[in-house]
Design a protein around this motif. Structure first.
Motif, PDB file in Angstrom:
ATOM      1  N   THR A 100       0.832  -1.203   0.000  1.00 19.15           N
ATOM      2  CA  THR A 100       0.000   0.000   0.000  1.00 19.15           C
ATOM      3  C   THR A 100       0.871   1.258   0.000  1.00 19.15           C
ATOM      4  O   THR A 100       2.076   1.185   0.202  1.00 19.15           O
ATOM      5  CB  THR A 100      -0.907   0.033   1.243  1.00 19.15           C
ATOM      6  N   GLU A 105      -2.474   4.664   4.147  1.00 15.22           N
ATOM      7  CA  GLU A 105      -3.441   4.111   3.202  1.00 15.22           C
ATOM      8  C   GLU A 105      -3.894   2.727   3.646  1.00 15.22           C
ATOM      9  O   GLU A 105      -5.077   2.375   3.526  1.00 15.22           O
ATOM     10  CB  GLU A 105      -2.870   4.026   1.784  1.00 15.22           C
ATOM     11  N   VAL A 109      -7.723   1.709   3.971  1.00 17.56           N
ATOM     12  CA  VAL A 109      -8.235   0.570   3.195  1.00 17.56           C
ATOM     13  C   VAL A 109      -8.865  -0.455   4.123  1.00 17.56           C
ATOM     14  O   VAL A 109      -9.964  -0.966   3.865  1.00 17.56           O
ATOM     15  CB  VAL A 109      -7.097  -0.059   2.370  1.00 17.56           C
ATOM     16  N   ARG A 262      -7.975  -5.569  -1.388  1.00 18.04           N
ATOM     17  CA  ARG A 262      -7.426  -5.225  -2.696  1.00 18.04           C
ATOM     18  C   ARG A 262      -8.434  -4.480  -3.561  1.00 18.04           C
ATOM     19  O   ARG A 262      -8.047  -3.627  -4.369  1.00 18.04           O
ATOM     20  CB  ARG A 262      -6.931  -6.496  -3.392  1.00 18.04           C
ATOM     21  N   HIS A 265      -8.174  -0.945  -2.260  1.00 21.50           N
ATOM     22  CA  HIS A 265      -6.866  -0.410  -2.648  1.00 21.50           C
ATOM     23  C   HIS A 265      -6.854  -0.041  -4.132  1.00 21.50           C
ATOM     24  O   HIS A 265      -6.345   1.026  -4.513  1.00 21.50           O
ATOM     25  CB  HIS A 265      -5.792  -1.445  -2.341  1.00 21.50           C
TER      26      HIS A 265
END
Length: 390
Positions: A100, A105, A109, A262, A265
């Motif tokens: 990340t 972040e 996330v 994911r 992200h």
């Protein structure tokens, strides 16, 4: 041609979630400290350890050789493989590890992938203020559990009372910012029982895991039965390798949870810096068994504790992390913010008022936070400035 800026009353309405964001008082304080010419023992920007030279050389090579492009959104495959080998529990880097844009972040996330608006999230207080910010962006509702000085432990009954049918997650940080408290296996097992009872996720910030002292062992949430299958573990190279500006963090979770992480992200940052990920992988710094920042940080911790104790503020040495949380109530009747401002004005040494790490920034915490991940030169200057006492 001049442009007239409309008054705020005539601007489109902003998002209500902004109302839940913390004021960013620490960032404001650091800015003021620079204006005052104060020695920065407030921010955690690493002055120690020094970044590995191999990583710096590899980054220069990558850029000079024309490596300027994106990386796989899940993260460079070799970097993930090397990170997986360093973790103290088995990880499939293909399906359980995501790179990340820093730990910040990673935290957002994790929160966005776990929490719906109105869900409750348990936060241990004092806390790193970004926990509250990430929760506000997700629309969650905090349930605070107070940790009591000087050991910064929770009351088991108060912890249990914070959980309920609306609880979706609990955020833990071990070693902790700001207290340096390192959770024991027994405490994590107690938490596991509550998470299993209420089917709650645990978001575990383990950025400071490489920094534990005095023979203490860091135990990851992913090593504890009852937490492993429901944990999202956050890590970073920012502090452990002093590469904070490179913004390389990582998330570990089971395969099904990782699929959710994911997806978020991908929708937010797409991928962390490709050239820098590839540089870290090529440098071999994660495979260097001799890299042990804890040994250096323990010396700096002890020097910082001795410095403030000699100046008149006895400090309790933390078990981990890179901060000392000091109780000022024994030496002054001033509130923590007044104390910090006067220390900066009189001695030109900047620390952080403890209220930055509590829900109510208007109340006095009676504590200050001191960063000790600084060079010996910085600490020597601190000793000089505090030679006449606080």
């Amino acid at each position: 041609m001049t442009t007239t800026v409309p008054p705020a009353a005539h601007l489109p309405r902003g998002a209500a979630r902004l109302n839940g964001l913390p004021a960013g008082s620490l960032a404001q304080l650091l800015h003021l400290g620079r204006e005052w010419g104060a020695l920065d023992l407030a921010g955690g920007v690493p002055g120690a350890p020094r970044p590995p030279r191999a990583a710096l050389d590899a980054a220069v090579r990558q850029l000079r050789e024309g490596d300027q492009q994106y990386e796989d959104t899940n993260g460079n495959a070799e970097l993930r493989a090397q990170l997986a080998q360093r973790l103290p529990y088995p990880v499939d880097p293909r399906t359980e590890l995501t790179i990340t844009t820093g730990a910040s972040e990673a935290l957002s996330v994790a929160m966005l992938a776990t929490v719906d608006p109105g869900d409750e999230v348990v936060l241990l207080e004092p806390f790193y203020e970004n926990f509250l910010a990430a929760l506000a962006l997700a629309g969650g509702v905090p349930r605070f559990v107070k940790l009591r000085a000087p050991d910064w432990r929770w009351d088991p009954q108060e912890l249990a009372a914070a959980f309920g049918p609306r609880t979706r997650a609990v955020v833990i940080n071990s070693p902790a910012n700001p207290t340096g408290r390192t959770l024991t296996r027994q405490e994590l097992e107690e938490l596991a029982g509550l998470c299993e009872k209420w089917n709650v996720s645990v978001i575990s910030d383990e950025v400071y895991a490489p920094f534990v002292y005095d023979g203490v062992r860091h135990v990851s949430a992913a090593q504890v039965p009852g937490l492993r299958e429901r944990s999202i573990v956050i890590g970073s190279l920012s502090k452990a390798h002093a590469l904070s500006g490179w913004r390389i963090g990582h998330l570990h979770a089971g395969e099904r949870i990782t699929e959710r992480l994911r997806a978020v992200h991908l929708a937010t940052s797409f991928s962390a810096s490709g050239p820098l990920q590839r540089a870290v992988a090529a440098s071999g710094i994660l495979q260097d068994a001799a890299w042990n920042p804890a040994a250096e940080l323990e010396v700096l911790r002890d020097r910082t504790v001795a410095m403030f104790t000699a100046a008149g503020l006895p400090c309790r040495a933390p078990e981990g992390g890179c901060y000392v949380m000091a109780d000022i109530s024994r030496i002054t009747d001033e509130d923590c913010e007044t104390f910090v401002r006067e220390l900066a004005a009189r001695r030109r040494v900047l620390v952080v008022p403890g209220r930055c790490f509590f829900r109510d920034h208007t109340a006095d915490s009676g504590h200050v936070r001191i960063a000790f991940n600084k060079s010996h030169e910085v600490l020597a200057e601190g000793e000089r400035r505090l030679a006449d006492g606080l």
